[in-house]
Design an enzyme around this catalytic site. Structure first.
Site, PDB file in Angstrom:
ATOM      1  CD  GLU A 170      -2.644   1.323  -0.009  1.00 11.34           C
ATOM      2  OE1 GLU A 170      -3.341   0.418  -0.459  1.00 11.34           O
ATOM      3  OE2 GLU A 170      -2.517   2.423  -0.592  1.00 11.34           O
ATOM      4  CG  PHE A 212       9.481  13.235  -0.266  1.00 12.07           C
ATOM      5  CD1 PHE A 212       9.672  12.571   0.928  1.00 12.07           C
ATOM      6  CD2 PHE A 212       8.203  13.308  -0.794  1.00 12.07           C
ATOM      7  CE1 PHE A 212       8.612  11.988   1.588  1.00 12.07           C
ATOM      8  CE2 PHE A 212       7.129  12.728  -0.145  1.00 12.07           C
ATOM      9  CZ  PHE A 212       7.334  12.065   1.055  1.00 12.07           C
ATOM     10  CB  CYS A 244       5.728   4.363   6.525  1.00 12.48           C
ATOM     11  SG  CYS A 244       4.046   3.744   6.672  1.00 12.48           S
ATOM     12  CE  LYS A 261       6.126  -0.143   9.782  1.00 13.15           C
ATOM     13  NZ  LYS A 261       6.298  -0.723   8.466  1.00 13.15           N
ATOM     14  CE  LYS A 317       1.472  12.412   6.182  1.00  9.72           C
ATOM     15  NZ  LYS A 317       1.560  11.862   4.847  1.00  9.72           N
ATOM     16  CE  LYS A 343       4.958   1.225   1.881  1.00  8.64           C
ATOM     17  NZ  LYS A 343       4.172   2.416   1.638  1.00  8.64           N
ATOM     18  CD  GLU A 364      -0.373   7.729   9.044  1.00  4.26           C
ATOM     19  OE1 GLU A 364      -0.270   8.659   9.847  1.00  4.26           O
ATOM     20  OE2 GLU A 364       0.059   6.584   9.274  1.00  4.26           O
ATOM     21  CG  ASN A 399       8.021   4.018   2.486  1.00  5.28           C
ATOM     22  OD1 ASN A 399       7.467   4.817   1.732  1.00  5.28           O
ATOM     23  ND2 ASN A 399       7.357   3.327   3.390  1.00  5.28           N
TER      24      ASN A 399
HETATM   25  N1  LIG Z   1       0.041   4.089   8.001  1.00  2.00           N
HETATM   26  C1  LIG Z   1       0.461   4.260   6.776  1.00  2.00           C
HETATM   27  O1  LIG Z   1       0.529   5.381   6.274  1.00  2.00           O
HETATM   28  C2  LIG Z   1       0.885   3.093   5.940  1.00  2.00           C
HETATM   29  C3  LIG Z   1       1.008   3.252   4.550  1.00  2.00           C
HETATM   30  C4  LIG Z   1       1.393   2.159   3.791  1.00  2.00           C
HETATM   31  C5  LIG Z   1       1.678   0.951   4.399  1.00  2.00           C
HETATM   32  N2  LIG Z   1       1.577   0.839   5.754  1.00  2.00           N
HETATM   33  C6  LIG Z   1       1.866  -0.472   6.344  1.00  2.00           C
HETATM   34  O2  LIG Z   1       0.622  -1.130   6.599  1.00  2.00           O
HETATM   35  C7  LIG Z   1       0.675  -1.887   7.818  1.00  2.00           C
HETATM   36  C8  LIG Z   1      -0.397  -1.403   8.772  1.00  2.00           C
HETATM   37  O3  LIG Z   1      -0.120  -0.066   9.106  1.00  2.00           O
HETATM   38  P1  LIG Z   1      -1.186   0.850   9.882  1.00  2.00           P
HETATM   39  O4  LIG Z   1      -0.581   2.205   9.974  1.00  2.00           O
HETATM   40  O5  LIG Z   1      -2.514   0.662   9.253  1.00  2.00           O
HETATM   41  O6  LIG Z   1      -1.155   0.138  11.319  1.00  2.00           O
HETATM   42  P2  LIG Z   1      -2.122   0.409  12.560  1.00  2.00           P
HETATM   43  O7  LIG Z   1      -1.290   0.178  13.762  1.00  2.00           O
HETATM   44  O8  LIG Z   1      -2.812   1.716  12.385  1.00  2.00           O
HETATM   45  O9  LIG Z   1      -3.231  -0.726  12.429  1.00  2.00           O
HETATM   46  C9  LIG Z   1      -2.980  -2.089  12.579  1.00  2.00           C
HETATM   47  C10 LIG Z   1      -4.254  -2.761  13.090  1.00  2.00           C
HETATM   48  O10 LIG Z   1      -4.057  -4.177  13.091  1.00  2.00           O
HETATM   49  C11 LIG Z   1      -4.690  -4.698  14.261  1.00  2.00           C
HETATM   50  N3  LIG Z   1      -4.133  -6.024  14.553  1.00  2.00           N
HETATM   51  C12 LIG Z   1      -2.923  -6.342  15.056  1.00  2.00           C
HETATM   52  N4  LIG Z   1      -2.792  -7.683  15.161  1.00  2.00           N
HETATM   53  C13 LIG Z   1      -3.942  -8.220  14.705  1.00  2.00           C
HETATM   54  C14 LIG Z   1      -4.414  -9.551  14.550  1.00  2.00           C
HETATM   55  N5  LIG Z   1      -3.659 -10.593  14.871  1.00  2.00           N
HETATM   56  N6  LIG Z   1      -5.653  -9.740  14.060  1.00  2.00           N
HETATM   57  C15 LIG Z   1      -6.432  -8.684  13.710  1.00  2.00           C
HETATM   58  N7  LIG Z   1      -6.031  -7.392  13.830  1.00  2.00           N
HETATM   59  C16 LIG Z   1      -4.811  -7.175  14.321  1.00  2.00           C
HETATM   60  C17 LIG Z   1      -4.404  -3.666  15.326  1.00  2.00           C
HETATM   61  O11 LIG Z   1      -5.277  -3.769  16.421  1.00  2.00           O
HETATM   62  C18 LIG Z   1      -4.618  -2.362  14.529  1.00  2.00           C
HETATM   63  O12 LIG Z   1      -5.963  -1.947  14.575  1.00  2.00           O
HETATM   64  C19 LIG Z   1       2.102  -1.724   8.324  1.00  2.00           C
HETATM   65  O13 LIG Z   1       2.883  -2.778   7.848  1.00  2.00           O
HETATM   66  C20 LIG Z   1       2.556  -0.424   7.691  1.00  2.00           C
HETATM   67  O14 LIG Z   1       3.945  -0.358   7.526  1.00  2.00           O
HETATM   68  C21 LIG Z   1       1.163   1.865   6.528  1.00  2.00           C
END
Ligand SMILES: NC(=O)c1ccc[n+]([C@@H]2O[C@H](COP(=O)([O-])OP(=O)(O)OC[C@H]3O[C@@H](n4cnc5c(N)ncnc54)[C@H](O)[C@@H]3O)[C@@H](O)[C@H]2O)c1
Length: 433
Positions: free
Chosen positions: A151, A252, A263, A266, A323, A207, A155, A211
């Protein structure tokens, strides 16, 4: 289509909202009971423009359902997205325990052909681990496929990014999976074909590559800003000078007090660990991270240089989130600066348009204010960490009348030093005299 999504965070909720809005039936699973309870009422605890409205509309149309019933969630759909968090381990590697736990639930409940795709950011080889885990939990021989669909949403504009993506990267192994993804993303792919199919390993690496490329641009620019200060140049002139080259571009390359968020930090560390595990010493990637860690202290160092000692000095902070347009505080430079100020005996009071509640969860003892001007009362100086719109053209007379010393430390280079000079305010920023 029937779609199941594991993980209702930024990525899971936006994915669920957008797929449900175009008419799919989406089941969302999360293991956080409190979150699920709120989601069932259409209430979300993250700030993301448009997201709550879409979710509420989909709940009303019964296009979306929130549950902790993993068996039902797995059996109901043909396509399952894993969107759980992959936080960093102490050594920088991605923690895949949540991914594996979801794979176990899928393996235990799978009842027919499914595509299981990661949307979470996961190191190369994770899809193979998911496949192995599911296979080890199967009670009977069942055909399934794994895929990687990283993805790229940002945000603050996540819904827009999902609805009108620049590209949709999909790592798959078969034509059957390709057809399913083409159908699924059809509504988001009408203007021109944005789907880029590739092998799974390349999709996983894409991905991290994206980043790390973005983080590299920021760290290089911050390094140039620090050099500009040493030689008496103005990094903002340099930024325009290089950004005008189409091979470089303007995105950027803003100097500042470091990148943060869930993101970039990490993912840079995790890619470094991937390289390390292969026996490859990724020098540039390590430097990107090191420069950023130092940059988060640049504003604090300027404060120390200016004051000498800061015990009992009081600082007002504008902006906490990493941000604008998000309440996400993960790895936000503001937190590092505030910790350093506190450690050195300074008093801190903060203002942020939407992140205060999130901030209070971690910094219970720091006072906050709900006005960007009142927060300045009795403070020695103002520190700016986030470039929120409302900070862009403030009333400098009012700022001056409230601060004890006419002093601004700006970690985002928001103002023109010539304008600030007219107000007789001492202005410390990044990479400029
Ligand atoms: N936040 C971003 O902007 C973004 C953009 C692209 C990719 N990502 C990637 O996407 C992934 C998720 O990021 P996020 O920011 O949405 O995380 P987040 O922490 O906001 O959400 C993760 C969710 O998963 C749930 N969860 C954890 N373990 C679980 C399980 N076993 N069963 C069901 N639910 C479970 C948590 O309770 C939480 O609600 C990460 O790998 C991140 O690197 C994030």
């Amino acid at each position: 289509m029937k779609i199941t999504i594991f993980g209702c965070g930024y990525v899971g909720l936006v994915t669920a909202a957008c797929f449900s809005q175009v008419g799919n039936q989406v089941i969302c699973v999360d293991n956080n009971e409190k979150k699920l309870k709120k989601l069932k009422q259409g209430v979300i605890d993250i700030f993301e423009p448009e997201l709550e409205n879409i979710l509420k509309a989909s709940i009303k149309k019964k296009n979306i359902e929130f549950t902790n019933d993993t068996a039902k969630a797995v059996t109901s759909s043909t396509i399952i997205f894993i969107c759980v968090n992959t936080p960093p381990l102490e050594n920088g590697d991605a923690d895949l325990s949540k991914i594996i736990s979801v794979a176990e639930s899928i393996g235990a409940n799978i009842n027919g052909f499914k595509i299981i795709s990661t949307k979470s950011t996961v190191p190369v080889g994770t899809s193979r681990k998911i496949k192995k885990t599911i296979n080890s939990c199967l009670k009977a021989k069942i055909k399934f496929e794994v895929a990687s669909n990283p993805e790229f949403l940002k945000e603050g504009s996540a819904v827009k990014d999902f609805m009108k993506p620049d590209r949709i990267v999909v790592g798959i192994n078969s034509n059957q999976a390709k057809k399913i993804f083409q159908e699924l993303y059809g509504p988001f792919n009408r203007n021109h074909d944005k789907l880029i199919f590739m092998d799974i390993e390349s999709a996983e690496l894409t991905k991290y590559a994206a980043n790390t490329m973005l983080a590299s641009r920021i760290s290089l620019m911050n390094e140039l800003a620090n050099i500009a200060e040493c030689v008496g140049a103005d990094i903002e002139h340099v930024r325009k000078g290089i950004g005008s080259d189409p091979r470089i571009g303007y995105n950027f390359i803003y100097p500042g007090c470091g990148y943060g968020g869930s993101c970039l930090p990490k993912d840079v560390k995790a890619l470094n660990m991937t390289a390390k595990k292969c026996g490859y010493d990724a020098k540039i990637i390590q430097a990107v991270n090191n420069v950023n860690e130092n940059q988060k202290e640049v504003i604090f160092n300027k404060i120390m240089k200016r004051f000498g000692k800061i015990k009992n000095k009081k600082f007002a902070v504008w902006g906490l989130s990493f941000k604008p347009n998000t309440n996400d505080l993960r790895e936000a430079p503001s937190k590092k600066i505030i910790e350093l100020l506190k450690k050195n005996g300074a008093k801190v009071i903060v203002y942020d348009p939407i992140s205060i509640n999130e901030f209070k969860k971690e910094f219970k003892d720091i006072k906050s204010c709900d006005s960007m001007y009142e927060v300045l009362n009795d403070c020695d100086a103002l520190i700016i960490n986030t470039e929120w719109q409302e900070f862009k053209s403030p009333n400098f007379k009012k700022i001056k009348s409230k601060l004890k010393e006419n002093l601004i430390f700006d970690g985002r280079n928001m103002y023109d030093p010539k304008i600030i000079k007219k107000y007789n305010i001492e202005y410390h920023c990044i990479g400029r005299k």
